[in-house]
Design a protein around this motif. Structure first.
Motif, short mmCIF file in Angstrom:
data_model
loop_
_atom_site.label_atom_id
_atom_site.label_comp_id
_atom_site.label_asym_id
_atom_site.label_seq_id
_atom_site.Cartn_x
_atom_site.Cartn_y
_atom_site.Cartn_z
N LEU A 89 29.02 48.08 68.44
CA LEU A 89 28.41 49.14 67.62
C LEU A 89 27.06 48.75 67.02
O LEU A 89 26.13 49.55 67.04
CB LEU A 89 29.38 49.56 66.52
CG LEU A 89 30.66 50.28 66.99
CD1 LEU A 89 31.47 50.76 65.80
CD2 LEU A 89 30.32 51.44 67.90
N PRO A 90 26.88 47.52 66.47
CA PRO A 90 25.53 47.15 66.00
C PRO A 90 24.49 47.15 67.11
O PRO A 90 23.34 47.56 66.89
CB PRO A 90 25.73 45.75 65.42
CG PRO A 90 27.17 45.70 65.04
CD PRO A 90 27.88 46.51 66.08
N LEU A 91 24.88 46.70 68.31
CA LEU A 91 23.94 46.71 69.44
C LEU A 91 23.54 48.13 69.81
O LEU A 91 22.35 48.43 70.02
CB LEU A 91 24.57 45.99 70.64
CG LEU A 91 23.76 46.00 71.94
CD1 LEU A 91 22.41 45.32 71.74
CD2 LEU A 91 24.54 45.33 73.06
N VAL A 92 24.52 49.01 69.88
CA VAL A 92 24.24 50.41 70.19
C VAL A 92 23.39 51.05 69.10
O VAL A 92 22.47 51.84 69.38
CB VAL A 92 25.56 51.18 70.39
CG1 VAL A 92 25.30 52.67 70.50
CG2 VAL A 92 26.29 50.68 71.63
N TRP A 93 23.65 50.69 67.84
CA TRP A 93 22.86 51.24 66.73
C TRP A 93 21.40 50.80 66.84
O TRP A 93 20.49 51.61 66.64
CB TRP A 93 23.47 50.80 65.41
CG TRP A 93 22.67 51.22 64.22
CD1 TRP A 93 21.80 50.46 63.47
CD2 TRP A 93 22.64 52.53 63.63
NE1 TRP A 93 21.24 51.20 62.47
CE2 TRP A 93 21.74 52.47 62.53
CE3 TRP A 93 23.29 53.73 63.91
CZ2 TRP A 93 21.48 53.57 61.73
CZ3 TRP A 93 23.03 54.83 63.11
CH2 TRP A 93 22.13 54.75 62.03
N ARG A 94 21.17 49.52 67.12
CA ARG A 94 19.80 49.04 67.25
C ARG A 94 19.07 49.72 68.39
O ARG A 94 17.89 50.12 68.27
CB ARG A 94 19.79 47.52 67.45
CG ARG A 94 20.21 46.72 66.22
CD ARG A 94 19.83 45.26 66.40
NE ARG A 94 20.51 44.66 67.54
CZ ARG A 94 21.70 44.06 67.48
NH1 ARG A 94 22.34 43.99 66.32
NH2 ARG A 94 22.25 43.52 68.56
N GLN A 95 19.75 49.90 69.51
CA GLN A 95 19.11 50.57 70.64
C GLN A 95 18.88 52.05 70.34
O GLN A 95 17.88 52.63 70.80
CB GLN A 95 19.95 50.39 71.90
CG GLN A 95 20.01 48.96 72.39
CD GLN A 95 20.55 48.84 73.80
OE1 GLN A 95 20.93 49.82 74.43
NE2 GLN A 95 20.60 47.61 74.31
N ILE A 100 14.89 56.27 69.19
CA ILE A 100 14.34 57.31 68.32
C ILE A 100 12.88 57.03 67.99
O ILE A 100 12.05 57.94 67.97
CB ILE A 100 15.20 57.43 67.04
CG1 ILE A 100 16.59 57.98 67.38
CG2 ILE A 100 14.52 58.33 66.02
CD1 ILE A 100 17.54 57.99 66.21
N THR A 101 12.55 55.76 67.74
CA THR A 101 11.16 55.42 67.41
C THR A 101 10.23 55.61 68.61
O THR A 101 9.02 55.77 68.42
CB THR A 101 11.07 53.96 66.94
OG1 THR A 101 11.60 53.09 67.96
CG2 THR A 101 11.85 53.76 65.66
N TYR A 238 17.69 50.21 76.93
CA TYR A 238 18.80 50.87 76.21
C TYR A 238 20.06 50.91 77.08
O TYR A 238 20.79 51.90 77.10
CB TYR A 238 18.41 52.28 75.77
CG TYR A 238 17.04 52.36 75.14
CD1 TYR A 238 16.77 51.74 73.93
CD2 TYR A 238 16.00 53.03 75.79
CE1 TYR A 238 15.50 51.80 73.37
CE2 TYR A 238 14.73 53.09 75.23
CZ TYR A 238 14.49 52.47 74.02
OH TYR A 238 13.23 52.53 73.47
N ALA A 239 20.30 49.80 77.80
CA ALA A 239 21.44 49.77 78.73
C ALA A 239 22.77 49.90 78.00
O ALA A 239 23.70 50.57 78.48
CB ALA A 239 21.41 48.48 79.55
N ALA A 240 22.90 49.27 76.83
CA ALA A 240 24.17 49.34 76.08
C ALA A 240 24.44 50.77 75.61
O ALA A 240 25.56 51.27 75.72
CB ALA A 240 24.14 48.38 74.90
N LEU A 241 23.41 51.42 75.08
CA LEU A 241 23.58 52.80 74.60
C LEU A 241 23.93 53.74 75.75
O LEU A 241 24.87 54.54 75.64
CB LEU A 241 22.29 53.26 73.91
CG LEU A 241 22.25 54.72 73.45
CD1 LEU A 241 23.34 55.01 72.45
CD2 LEU A 241 20.87 55.05 72.86
N LEU A 242 23.20 53.63 76.85
CA LEU A 242 23.46 54.50 78.00
C LEU A 242 24.81 54.17 78.64
O LEU A 242 25.53 55.07 79.07
CB LEU A 242 22.34 54.36 79.03
CG LEU A 242 20.97 54.84 78.55
CD1 LEU A 242 19.91 54.56 79.62
CD2 LEU A 242 20.98 56.32 78.23
N GLY A 243 25.17 52.88 78.69
CA GLY A 243 26.48 52.51 79.23
C GLY A 243 27.62 53.08 78.40
O GLY A 243 28.63 53.54 78.95
N LEU A 244 27.45 53.08 77.05
CA LEU A 244 28.47 53.67 76.19
C LEU A 244 28.57 55.17 76.41
O LEU A 244 29.67 55.72 76.47
CB LEU A 244 28.13 53.37 74.72
CG LEU A 244 29.08 53.96 73.68
CD1 LEU A 244 30.48 53.38 73.83
CD2 LEU A 244 28.56 53.72 72.27
#
Length: 362
Positions: A89-95, A100-101, A238-244
């Motif tokens: 979750l922290p990794l996904v949050w950072r990505q 967004i930025t 953003y591989a972790a976010l997209l993978g989730l």
């Protein structure tokens, strides 16, 4: 009209257990529609308890005593729970924050791509249409930014509630597993002693739901992990976010894969443009979806959920509309429950009346 209702009642509600089942279904729907959000941690705990109980049963079949199987399975569950909570979750949050930025830069790249279209395809696109489209997109982005800020401030109490749920869910899972026989007996005490219809439906749904919950969680993990590894290997940001997102998309059959295609394609397009790497990402994503639908799903679920695709889509739309994300997740089990109830519902055969055609033939 009264006679028609009486015939229907005598055919489908002639047993007391049928009336009881109808009352239980009605009360369950009322509870889900009114206090479904309050029951969310309990329902999440029930799903997780089914997953852990599957591991306990597997360890017991391997020869371990029940208490040791329960201890090992719950230890693995707590390790996975905190690994997701403190690692993923922290990794996904950072990505997510990084994505967004970068939205303003992506908008500028999109503007550059759109402004080329009138010169290349003047018969299809005009400069006026492109300007109107860009103005509309900028307005939507500005409104979205304001909504995000407003929702963030308004959701601060909700974040505190989530923190409480994080503490409550493992505790509830522990007691559901430890005292499941006592809880089952307590619930059964409110029902009639002889309940063949309810027992038959419960036995079928217990197997169906446990298979679905465990299979769906395994599918989410495999698809999400495969997507993350593939996107990381291809160098996609953003591989972790997209993978989730790809992993969670399997919760919504047919629709989820189509929706998640948009962010995957958008990130690849803004990162590389129309280049070979962009097509490689789309190809790998397509292969993952094909393997999921044609290999993984039949292997995990087999005939456990034997529903027509149209029935699945209708269930997702209906229960998702009245119950949000939880309705989407439980759409297939609820649809299976409805099917089991219909199949098991006792019916009294209608008495055949005189047949005028047969009498005249004689």
């Amino acid at each position: 009209m009264l006679e028609i209702f009486n015939k229907w009642y005598e055919r489908y509600l002639f047993e007391e257990e049928s009336v009881l089942l109808l009352v239980l279904i009605f009360l369950s729907l009322v509870l889900l529609a009114t206090i479904g959000d309050i029951l969310a941690p309990l329902l999440a705990s029930i799903v997780l308890a089914y997953l852990v109980q599957g591991v306990v049963n597997l360890l017991c079949r391997l020869g371990l005593p029940p208490w040791l199987g329960f201890f090992l399975a719950f230890t693995v569950f707590m390790g996975a729970f905190f690994a997701v909570l403190l690692g993923l979750l922290p990794l996904v949050w950072r990505q997510s924050v990084g994505l967004i930025t970068e939205i303003p830069r992506m908008i500028d790249q999109g503007r550059d791509l759109l402004e080329v279209l009138p010169g290349r395809y003047p018969e299809v696109f005009s400069q006026t249409q492109i300007d109107q489209l860009l103005a509309g997109v900028q307005g939507e982005i500005a409104g979205l930014g304001q909504k995000v800020v407003t929702m963030t401030l308004a959701r601060i109490p909700g974040f505190m509630t989530i923190a409480v749920y994080i503490v409550l869910v493992p505790i509830i899972v522990f007691f559901l597993l430890k005292d499941r026989n006592q809880i089952t007996r307590w619930v059964a005490a409110f029902l009639p002693e002889k309940r063949p219809l309810l027992d038959r439906i419960w036995a079928e749904m217990n197997v169906q739901f446990s298979n679905y919950a465990r299979g769906k969680m395994v599918e989410i993990i495999i698809v999400g992990a495969a997507s993350y590894v593939s996107f990381t290997g291809l160098g996609l940001r953003y591989a972790a976010l997209l993978g989730l997102l790809v992993g969670l998309s399997v919760i919504i059959p047919y629709i989820g894969a189509f929706i998640v295609t948009v962010p995957v394609a958008a990130v690849a397009l803004f990162q590389w443009g129309v280049a070979p790497e962009f097509y490689w990402v789309l190809a790998v994503y397509l292969v993952i979806q094909i393997l999921d639908g044609n290999v993984l799903v039949p292997l995990l679920f087999s005939e456990a959920v034997n529903l027509h695709p149209v029935a699945i889509i209708v269930a997702v739309l209906f229960f998702g509309g009245i119950w949000g994300l939880w309705g989407v997740f439980f759409a297939i089990p609820l649809a299976t429950l409805i099917k089991a109830v219909i199949n098991a519902w006792p019916k009294r055969e209608a008495v055949a009346g005189p047949n005028p055609l047969a009498d005249s033939a004689e």
